[in-house]
Design a protein around this motif. Sequence first.
Motif, PDB file in Angstrom:
ATOM      1  N   THR A  19      -6.647   7.844  -3.665  1.00  0.00           N
ATOM      2  CA  THR A  19      -5.814   7.142  -2.690  1.00  0.00           C
ATOM      3  C   THR A  19      -5.797   5.637  -2.921  1.00  0.00           C
ATOM      4  OG1 THR A  19      -6.293   8.874  -1.079  1.00  0.00           O
ATOM      5  CG2 THR A  19      -5.408   6.824  -0.217  1.00  0.00           C
ATOM      6  N   ASP A  23      -2.573   3.295  -3.169  1.00  0.00           N
ATOM      7  CA  ASP A  23      -2.423   2.188  -2.217  1.00  0.00           C
ATOM      8  C   ASP A  23      -2.193   0.861  -2.923  1.00  0.00           C
ATOM      9  OD1 ASP A  23      -2.730   3.921  -0.103  1.00  0.00           O
ATOM     10  OD2 ASP A  23      -4.838   3.411   0.255  1.00  0.00           O
ATOM     11  N   HIS A  98       3.548   8.473   0.404  1.00  0.00           N
ATOM     12  CA  HIS A  98       2.860   7.384   1.098  1.00  0.00           C
ATOM     13  C   HIS A  98       3.885   6.423   1.710  1.00  0.00           C
ATOM     14  CE1 HIS A  98      -0.389   4.528   1.885  1.00  0.00           C
ATOM     15  NE2 HIS A  98       0.403   3.596   1.403  1.00  0.00           N
ATOM     16  N   LYS A 101       5.280   7.787   4.660  1.00  0.00           N
ATOM     17  CA  LYS A 101       4.215   8.034   5.635  1.00  0.00           C
ATOM     18  C   LYS A 101       4.072   9.531   5.949  1.00  0.00           C
ATOM     19  CE  LYS A 101       4.382   3.431   7.638  1.00  0.00           C
ATOM     20  NZ  LYS A 101       4.123   2.825   6.400  1.00  0.00           N
TER      21      LYS A 101
END
Length: 114
Positions: A19, A23, A98, A101
């Motif tokens: 992740t 990110d 991502h 969302k």
Amino acid sequence: MQELRLLGGVVNGPAFLPTDVIDGCKTYREAVRISWAHRRIKGMTQRTLAELIDCYPPHVSDYLHADDKESRRSLPGDRLNAFAAAVGNWGVQQWLMHQAKLTVMEEVIAQRAA
């Protein structure tokens, strides 16, 4: 996870990237480059990638080039699954989810409700 059986062993299908790696991506093109940087077969060339995803080598060079000039091509959406299979990770798809969302489960639930 899908497995590809080969003589002498098994190659797993695409994996998920950590992740924190996802990110760190700010743009779609950056997600493509990160996925390429984390490819399963480190010795794979851009020419081989082009063959595997059925694209022209100069186009692949654009997809992976470090600058984000507007004249550069971006990896087309219809090549995402082939790209994931070739590089061995779902990095670009993870980045897209991502950005929306969504988790994988939320996406499945939304599709079933539609």
